[in-house]
Scaffold this active site. Sequence first.
Site, mmCIF file in Angstrom:
data_model
loop_
_atom_site.group_PDB
_atom_site.id
_atom_site.type_symbol
_atom_site.label_atom_id
_atom_site.label_comp_id
_atom_site.label_asym_id
_atom_site.label_seq_id
_atom_site.Cartn_x
_atom_site.Cartn_y
_atom_site.Cartn_z
ATOM 1 N N CYS A 2 0.851 -1.175 0.000
ATOM 2 C CA CYS A 2 0.000 0.000 0.000
ATOM 3 C C CYS A 2 0.898 1.240 0.000
ATOM 4 O O CYS A 2 1.918 1.284 0.687
ATOM 5 C CB CYS A 2 -0.955 0.096 1.175
ATOM 6 S SG CYS A 2 -2.124 -1.252 1.255
ATOM 7 N N ARG A 27 3.909 -0.522 -4.831
ATOM 8 C CA ARG A 27 3.582 -1.004 -3.490
ATOM 9 C C ARG A 27 2.250 -1.751 -3.444
ATOM 10 O O ARG A 27 1.853 -2.262 -2.399
ATOM 11 C CB ARG A 27 3.527 0.181 -2.517
ATOM 12 C CG ARG A 27 4.803 0.973 -2.453
ATOM 13 C CD ARG A 27 4.659 2.114 -1.488
ATOM 14 N NE ARG A 27 4.462 1.618 -0.143
ATOM 15 C CZ ARG A 27 5.440 1.286 0.675
ATOM 16 N NH1 ARG A 27 6.684 1.410 0.314
ATOM 17 N NH2 ARG A 27 5.174 0.841 1.880
ATOM 18 N N TRP A 71 -2.564 -2.821 -1.713
ATOM 19 C CA TRP A 71 -2.257 -4.248 -1.843
ATOM 20 C C TRP A 71 -3.136 -4.924 -0.808
ATOM 21 O O TRP A 71 -2.988 -4.722 0.391
ATOM 22 C CB TRP A 71 -0.783 -4.512 -1.549
ATOM 23 C CG TRP A 71 -0.366 -5.921 -1.820
ATOM 24 C CD1 TRP A 71 -0.006 -6.469 -3.009
ATOM 25 C CD2 TRP A 71 -0.248 -6.973 -0.854
ATOM 26 N NE1 TRP A 71 0.318 -7.795 -2.855
ATOM 27 C CE2 TRP A 71 0.183 -8.135 -1.542
ATOM 28 C CE3 TRP A 71 -0.466 -7.076 0.527
ATOM 29 C CZ2 TRP A 71 0.397 -9.362 -0.900
ATOM 30 C CZ3 TRP A 71 -0.249 -8.288 1.164
ATOM 31 C CH2 TRP A 71 0.179 -9.414 0.446
ATOM 32 N N ASN A 97 -1.933 2.191 5.535
ATOM 33 C CA ASN A 97 -1.032 1.139 5.047
ATOM 34 C C ASN A 97 -0.691 0.270 6.250
ATOM 35 O O ASN A 97 -0.278 0.778 7.277
ATOM 36 C CB ASN A 97 0.236 1.799 4.483
ATOM 37 C CG ASN A 97 1.360 0.805 4.247
ATOM 38 O OD1 ASN A 97 1.115 -0.384 4.049
ATOM 39 N ND2 ASN A 97 2.585 1.283 4.283
ATOM 40 N N GLY A 98 -0.897 -1.047 6.122
ATOM 41 C CA GLY A 98 -0.583 -1.946 7.234
ATOM 42 C C GLY A 98 -1.802 -2.772 7.611
ATOM 43 O O GLY A 98 -2.727 -2.940 6.806
ATOM 44 N N GLU A 477 17.744 -17.986 -8.283
ATOM 45 C CA GLU A 477 17.271 -16.672 -8.738
ATOM 46 C C GLU A 477 16.620 -16.769 -10.124
ATOM 47 O O GLU A 477 15.593 -16.131 -10.382
ATOM 48 C CB GLU A 477 18.442 -15.670 -8.738
ATOM 49 C CG GLU A 477 18.136 -14.283 -9.266
ATOM 50 C CD GLU A 477 17.055 -13.534 -8.481
ATOM 51 O OE1 GLU A 477 16.617 -13.998 -7.431
ATOM 52 O OE2 GLU A 477 16.627 -12.476 -8.990
ATOM 53 N N LYS A 481 12.796 -15.611 -10.787
ATOM 54 C CA LYS A 481 12.437 -14.602 -11.801
ATOM 55 C C LYS A 481 11.391 -15.168 -12.745
ATOM 56 O O LYS A 481 10.401 -14.515 -13.057
ATOM 57 C CB LYS A 481 13.650 -14.163 -12.633
ATOM 58 C CG LYS A 481 14.634 -13.237 -11.992
ATOM 59 C CD LYS A 481 14.185 -11.799 -11.848
ATOM 60 C CE LYS A 481 13.500 -11.546 -10.525
ATOM 61 N NZ LYS A 481 14.336 -11.316 -9.386
ATOM 62 N N GLU A 484 7.919 -15.720 -11.069
ATOM 63 C CA GLU A 484 7.345 -14.443 -10.640
ATOM 64 C C GLU A 484 6.689 -13.681 -11.799
ATOM 65 O O GLU A 484 5.606 -13.128 -11.639
ATOM 66 C CB GLU A 484 8.496 -13.623 -10.048
ATOM 67 C CG GLU A 484 8.132 -12.361 -9.349
ATOM 68 C CD GLU A 484 9.360 -11.689 -8.733
ATOM 69 O OE1 GLU A 484 10.496 -11.943 -9.189
ATOM 70 O OE2 GLU A 484 9.184 -10.902 -7.803
ATOM 71 N N HIS A 500 18.614 -36.920 -6.853
ATOM 72 C CA HIS A 500 18.051 -37.351 -5.572
ATOM 73 C C HIS A 500 16.544 -37.140 -5.512
ATOM 74 O O HIS A 500 15.981 -37.082 -4.423
ATOM 75 C CB HIS A 500 18.754 -36.616 -4.426
ATOM 76 C CG HIS A 500 20.220 -36.937 -4.337
ATOM 77 N ND1 HIS A 500 20.692 -38.170 -3.958
ATOM 78 C CD2 HIS A 500 21.316 -36.201 -4.653
ATOM 79 C CE1 HIS A 500 22.017 -38.174 -4.003
ATOM 80 N NE2 HIS A 500 22.422 -36.988 -4.439
ATOM 81 N N LYS A 599 5.939 -4.755 -4.487
ATOM 82 C CA LYS A 599 7.394 -4.553 -4.414
ATOM 83 C C LYS A 599 7.893 -4.553 -2.971
ATOM 84 O O LYS A 599 8.938 -5.114 -2.682
ATOM 85 C CB LYS A 599 7.722 -3.221 -5.086
ATOM 86 C CG LYS A 599 9.193 -2.918 -5.156
ATOM 87 C CD LYS A 599 9.786 -3.521 -6.393
ATOM 88 C CE LYS A 599 11.278 -3.304 -6.484
ATOM 89 N NZ LYS A 599 11.921 -4.358 -7.259
HETATM 90 C C1 AGP Z 1 12.216 -10.414 -6.218
HETATM 91 O O1 AGP Z 1 12.081 -10.343 -7.568
HETATM 92 C C2 AGP Z 1 11.072 -10.159 -5.396
HETATM 93 N N1 AGP Z 1 10.077 -9.382 -5.897
HETATM 94 C C3 AGP Z 1 11.187 -10.391 -3.912
HETATM 95 O O2 AGP Z 1 11.576 -11.707 -3.735
HETATM 96 C C4 AGP Z 1 12.121 -9.466 -3.106
HETATM 97 O O3 AGP Z 1 13.446 -9.710 -3.457
HETATM 98 C C5 AGP Z 1 11.895 -9.705 -1.606
HETATM 99 O O4 AGP Z 1 10.565 -9.401 -1.284
HETATM 100 C C6 AGP Z 1 12.839 -8.932 -0.730
HETATM 101 O O5 AGP Z 1 12.654 -7.551 -0.862
HETATM 102 P P1 AGP Z 1 13.669 -6.524 -0.244
HETATM 103 O O6 AGP Z 1 14.968 -6.730 -0.912
HETATM 104 O O7 AGP Z 1 13.074 -5.188 -0.530
HETATM 105 O O8 AGP Z 1 13.752 -6.811 1.225
#
Ligand code: AGP
Length: 604
Positions: A2, A27, A71, A97-98, A477, A481, A484, A500, A599
Site C-alpha cells: 500500500c 507497493r 495491496w 497502510n498496514g 534466482e 524470476k 514471478e 536425488h 514490491k
Molecule cells: C524479487 O524479484 C522479489 N520481488 C522479492 O523476492 C524481493 O526480493 C523480496 O521481497 C525482498 O525484498 P527486499 O529486498 O526489498 O527486502
Amino acid sequence: MCGIVGYTGGQPAQEIVLESLKKLEYRGYDSSGIAMHEGKLVICKKEGPIANMEAELTESKSTLAIAHTRWATHGAPSDVNAHPHSDEEISIAVVHNGTIDNYLEIRESLEAEGHNFRSDSDSEILPLLISKYYSGNLVEAVNKTLDVIRGIFTIAAIHKDNPDEIVAVRNETPLVIGLGNSENFISSDIYAILKYTQEMIYPEDYQIVRVTSDKVEVLDRDLNLLDYNVETVEKYTEVAEKGGFEHYMLKEIFEQPKALQDSLTELLVESPLERLGLNWKIGSMSIVACGTSYHAGLVGKYVIEQLTAIPVSVSYSSEFRYAAPVQGVGGLLSSRPLVILISQSGETADTLAAARAAKQQGCHTIAICNVPGSRITREVDGVIITKSGQEIGVAATKTFMTQMQALYALAVNLAFNSGSLDHPQTKLWESEIRKIPSKVSQVLNNCESIRDLVPHFVKAKSVFFIGRNINYPLALEGALKLKEISYIHAEGYPAGELKHGPLALLSKDTPVVAIAVQDHTYSKLISNIEEISARKAPVITVAQKGDQLVPKISDHFFELPDIDPVLSPFPVAVFLQLLSYYIAHELGTEIDKPRNLAKSVTVE
Ligand code: AGP
C-alpha cells in the site's frame, strides 16, 4: 505494501498526488483512491490500477488531498474496499497502510454502537474511531485512536473542518514528510515526492505529525511538540518514464552497468570497515534476507568464505528470528557476531523483524540497502547503500546486481583487513570488480540471442534451473524470476541434487537451464547435463566463452563473456533476467506488476 501520499499547499492537489501516487504503484495495485476538500470532502476510489480511478476524476480546485494505492490484506480488491475510507457523514477520510490486529473486536463494538460498515477492510474502523473521538481537534482524535488500535500502520487523515491539514502517524511502516515552499507533502517513500522536494523528515513510530501548507508539527503521545531533523536527500534522476523501454523491468535490466558503476564509488572507498564499525576480528557472520536479496546473500557466502575463511550462514528473514540465538565462535559470544541484513527496499517486515532480533541478541548489524533513509537503515549499526536508483518493476534486477557487488567489495575489504589478501591481491580484486559493468554490458548487447531461446520455454509447464557452487544461488534466482513474471512453475536446484528426486519429473517437455562455468565443479556439472539429456529433457546451457564441450552436449547454448568463474554470477544473472523477461513478454503477462505481488512486503 500500500502506498500513501498527501499534499497541502497553494496548488491544485489532485494532479500532484496522482503523479506521486503513480510512483508508489509498485507497493500495490489492487485499487486506488483519493480524498480532496472541495468545501466538503470528496472521495473517488476504484478497483484496479490507478488509471481506473484517474478516469473517474473531474477537475478539482482542492489544495488538499490524500491518496492511496492498495495491496489487499483484509477484503478482496474492490471499489468498496479501496481507500480512502470515511465515516458515515464523510467528515473524515483516512488512508491506511498496514494491518490492524484487533480490528474485529473494535468493529464489533462499533457495530454495537450503531455504526454500519460498508467494506471488509480492517481500515474502515479508523475513520469511525477518529470521528468518535473528534471534538474539533484532529490531532487529539488520532491520538485517542492510537490508544485503541494495535497493529502496524501508517495512517493519514483529513477532516472536512480544515482544508489545510493532514494528520499522519506511523508504526513500523514507512512515512516521510516532504517540506516544500508554502506546501508540504506526506508519502510512503521519498521517490514519490522527490520531484517536489529533497527536504525530508522521517518521523519515529507513534509520533503524530500535523502537516499544513506552511508548517509541520511533530508531537509525542502527550501532544508535546518535538524537535525534528530535516534531512536533504540526494536527487535521483526521475524514473517516471520508461525511457523507450516497454517495461520498467527491461529498462532496469539495461540500467545495470550504470547501477554497478554508480555503486562502485561508494563501495571501494577508503576504510569502509571503519565506517561500518567493523573494527574487531569477526569470528562468524550471518546473512539474512528474503527473496532475491536472499539469493544475493547466498552468493555473498561463497565469496566471503572463500576470501576470508569467516564462516557465513545465510537465513531467510522469516526463519531467522525464530531460530536459535546467533552464536559467536565456539558457541560463545567470545567474538561479537555480525549479522548482515540485505533488503533493497529497507522496509521488508520479515527482514526488519530479523534485524531487531539480531540487535536484541547483541549482534553487530549491517544493512545493505538501496533506499537511503528507509526503515532498516535507521535501525542497524552500519549501512552500505547501493546506488541502483529506484527500482519500480516488482521483479528485482538491478538491486540484486548491486547487492552482490556490495558483498564482493565487503569480502575483499574483510580479507585485506584480516591479512588473507595482501595489498597487490586486494588491488587485483578491486580491478576485477571494476570490470563487472562492462561484462554485464556485453550480455545486454547480445540480448537478441537470449530472445531466440524463448520458443523452447513457452509451452513448458515446468522449468528447472541448475548450477553448482557460486552459481547454485543463480539457479534459485533464475527460477524465482521466471515464476514471478511468467507464472511458469520453475525450480532452482544444486545440479548434484537432481538425481536425488527431481529427475523423476524430467521429460522432453521440461526444459532445464544449466549454468556451467569452468570452476572446480565443471566436470561434475557436465555429468549432470548428460544425465538430464539421457532423460530427453532439453538442456539450455549458459557457459563461458570458449567452452568447446558444452555446445556439443546441450540442445541450446548461450556464451558468457570471458570472465573469471568467481565473477560469473553477474553476467549469468543478466542472462537469466532477460530470459525470464522475454518468456513473460511472449506469454503476455503483467511483467512490471505480477499478480498477487507487491514490491515492498511490509507484512510478516
Ligand atoms: C524479487 O524479484 C522479489 N520481488 C522479492 O523476492 C524481493 O526480493 C523480496 O521481497 C525482498 O525484498 P527486499 O529486498 O526489498 O527486502
